[in-house]
Design an enzyme around this catalytic site. Structure first.
Site, PDB file in Angstrom:
ATOM      1  N   ASN A 182      -6.263 -24.546  15.019  1.00 27.56           N
ATOM      2  CA  ASN A 182      -5.808 -24.591  16.409  1.00 27.56           C
ATOM      3  C   ASN A 182      -6.941 -24.179  17.363  1.00 27.56           C
ATOM      4  OD1 ASN A 182      -4.461 -24.291  18.845  1.00 27.56           O
ATOM      5  ND2 ASN A 182      -2.595 -23.534  17.917  1.00 27.56           N
ATOM      6  N   ASP A 183      -7.247 -22.877  17.427  1.00 31.03           N
ATOM      7  CA  ASP A 183      -8.271 -22.396  18.378  1.00 31.03           C
ATOM      8  C   ASP A 183      -9.611 -23.113  18.210  1.00 31.03           C
ATOM      9  OD1 ASP A 183      -6.389 -20.585  19.163  1.00 31.03           O
ATOM     10  OD2 ASP A 183      -7.269 -18.884  18.084  1.00 31.03           O
ATOM     11  N   VAL A 184      -9.977 -23.400  16.965  1.00 32.39           N
ATOM     12  CA  VAL A 184     -11.331 -23.928  16.726  1.00 32.39           C
ATOM     13  C   VAL A 184     -11.495 -25.372  17.195  1.00 32.39           C
ATOM     14  CG1 VAL A 184     -11.767 -22.361  14.795  1.00 32.39           C
ATOM     15  CG2 VAL A 184     -10.838 -24.644  14.341  1.00 32.39           C
TER      16      VAL A 184
ATOM     17  N   TYR B 162      -4.662 -17.959  16.846  1.00 27.76           N
ATOM     18  CA  TYR B 162      -4.919 -16.510  16.887  1.00 27.76           C
ATOM     19  C   TYR B 162      -5.159 -16.000  18.301  1.00 27.76           C
ATOM     20  CZ  TYR B 162      -6.364 -12.126  14.772  1.00 27.76           C
ATOM     21  OH  TYR B 162      -6.432 -10.823  14.383  1.00 27.76           O
ATOM     22  N   ALA B 163      -5.809 -16.832  19.134  1.00 29.31           N
ATOM     23  CA  ALA B 163      -6.110 -16.386  20.499  1.00 29.31           C
ATOM     24  C   ALA B 163      -4.865 -16.430  21.387  1.00 29.31           C
ATOM     25  CB  ALA B 163      -7.226 -17.230  21.098  1.00 29.31           C
TER      26      ALA B 163
END
Ligand code: NAP
Length: 483
Positions: free
Chosen positions: A403-405, A443-444
């Site tokens: 997701n975040d990456v 995570y963010a």
């Protein structure tokens, strides 16, 4: 005579241990040689432990009566510690590895702090330099211990949210200054012979207490995606503390092990901070990853669900596919099925590559280890800087549990907490499939505009279950894996 011979053997074994640490570390720099590197470094550790028992031949006559008890205690500690490490190392899930690293790291800091405590309470650290070095080692070790325990609690979900309050940094600064002041006072009392305002032992307890408190306070406000950097900082700090205590004890193996860990931890910290486009100071002193700030109000487009089978068949007829694995793949333990699917695509003539983000997952290198576990050949795996330009020329980017990456906000949205973090340009591929269970955030804790983009479709479900369906669909076309 025996003492001299044992000193000589200790010197030679320390040298051998140092060589094994460094050689093991060198082998860890490639995923191909890393497993043997860990084994070699472990042998180095064993050699250093065995050598430390040879110190019994050099103890003073006054200490001799305590030898049997001390050796017994050391052996009991070795059995308990070694047994617990063996058991937890065997049973730990890949997704819980970061917590375990944080715990072990804390124990290293605690061990350095404990050595310092023995030196300080026993009045063995005499003279300005040994005393100051012992206190610095104690300070860093204690901060690493309590800070790593908080990092463990956060990663394990025991502490769910970063704890922040106004004036927090001022409070932290005061606590740090108090620790340094108490340490300075201990040195002053020891060197000047002046009568202390409190008993020296009370001062030492206070010193450790305030240092431990600082580690807790420093780590509590740090949240979200910064935890890997924090653990790496504590790793470097633990190494430094161990190295300093090695200096105090005049134990070369401890000095070398500490320096190696300190240097490796520092390099890893810098590399990870670079991968997130943050400075280390920014990681420690700014509040990153707050979940409340970002809604998806400004994001255009809609989420477009599609069936796993359809996505699988689409990829079977593509020419180039890049797979972006993330934390969710580790949670689903879908690596074996993923490689099975990849082999099917390859058998159908599709060119498949894996793109790895340096902070994908929950610990550095987690995706590499996961793919290696499934037997994915290393020449299919590419790091961010080597593959990012390829997305524009790719038919399908399969984002699986990541997701975040792949969040374009890091590139385009200055108000995003992850702005400036390098991302994998999955959104530039002609078509993007995102496999995840629902609308869970990364995570963010922020919304991902990629999922709403015109070229993106969502395949909802557990990564492993989705892959099973993709495999079935492609197999249904009458193709089988080459190997
Ligand atoms: P991520 O941003 O945490 O996203 C993972 C996604 O996987 C979630 O959105 C989740 O969505 C999905 N997921 C969870 N379980 C799944 C399952 N069983 N099957 C399918 N999908 C599942 O992961 P990432 O893209 O790998 O990014 C890593 C993040 O962690 C970065 O922010 C990084 O800074 C941070 N971090 C990295 C490290 C490190 O050292 N690598 C350490 C700590 C933190 P659903 O809930 O909707 O399924």
């Amino acid at each position: 005579m025996i003492a001299t011979i044992s000193q000589l053997i200790i010197g030679i074994t320390d040298l051998a241990a140092a060589f094994l640490f460094l050689y093991g570390l060198k082998r860890m720099s490639s995923p191909v040689t890393a497993p043997s590197g860990i084994f070699v470094a472990g042998i180095g550790m064993l050699v250093a432990i065995v050598a430390s028992f040879l110190y019994v031949f050099g103890v003073s006559a006054a200490a001799k009566p305590f030898l049997p008890v001390n050796i017994g205690l050391a052996l009991v500690a070795l059995v308990i510690g070694g047994g617990a490490a063996w058991w937890s190392g065997k049973k730990v899930a890949m997704t819980s590895m970061p917590q375990m690293v944080a715990l072990y790291n804390g124990m290293g800091g605690g061990a350095a702090g404990a050595i310092a405590a023995v030196e300080l309470f026993g009045g063995k650290a005499q003279g300005a330099t040994p005393l100051v070095v012992t206190l610095i080692g104690a300070l860093i070790g204690a901060i690493s211990l309590s800070g790593s325990l908080i990092a463990w609690a956060k990663l394990d979900g025991v502490i769910k949210k970063p704890l922040r309050f106004s004036g927090q940094q001022a409070v932290n600064a005061v606590v740090m200054l108090a620790t340094v002041a108490i340490g300075g006072y201990i040195v002053f009392v020891a060197l000047s012979g002046a009568a202390p305002v409190l008993a020296v032992s009370t001062l030492i307890y206070l010193f450790f207490g305030v240092a431990l408190l600082f580690g807790i306070l420093m780590t509590l406000p740090i949240g979200g995606a910064d935890m890997p950097v924090v653990i790496s900082i504590y790793n470097a700090a633990t190494g430094l503390a161990v190295g300093l205590e090695g200096l105090v004890l005049q134990n070369p193996a401890l000095m070398i092990a500490g320096m190696v860990v300190g240097a490796a931890g520092t390099l890893l910290t810098l590399l990870m901070a670079k991968a997130m486009n943050r400075s280390v100071a920014n990681v420690i002193f700014t509040n990153f990853g707050e979940t409340t700030k970002h809604s998806h109000g400004s994001i255009k487009g809609s989420l477009k669900p599609t069936a796993a089978g359809d996505a699988g068949i689409f990829m079977r007829y593509a020419a180039k596919v890049i797979i972006v694995p993330g934390y969710g793949l580790a949670v689903a333990q879908g690596q074996q099925k993923l490689y099975e699917f990849v082999k099917l695509l390859q058998a159908a003539g599709v060119e498949v590559k894996f793109a790895i983000h340096p902070v994908a997952g929950r610990m550095p290198g987690q995706m590499d280890v996961l793919l290696a576990e499934a037997g994915v050949p290393y020449d299919l795996i590419f790091q961010l800087e080597d593959i990012n330009d390829d997305f524009a020329d790719t038919d399908v980017a399969l984002v699986i549990g990541a997701n975040d990456v792949v969040n374009p906000a890091a590139r385009d949205d200055k108000s995003s907490p992850i702005f400036g973090m390098p991302i994998l340009n999955a959104d530039k591929a002609k078509k993007v499939y995102v496999v995840k269970r629902g609308e869970g955030k990364g995570y963010a804790g922020i919304v991902n505009a990629l999922f709403y983009a015109d070229n993106c479709e969502m395949v909802y479900g557990d990564a492993q279950a989705v892959l099973v369906k993709m495999i079935e669909a492609v197999r249904g076309l009458g193709l089988s894996a080459a190997a």
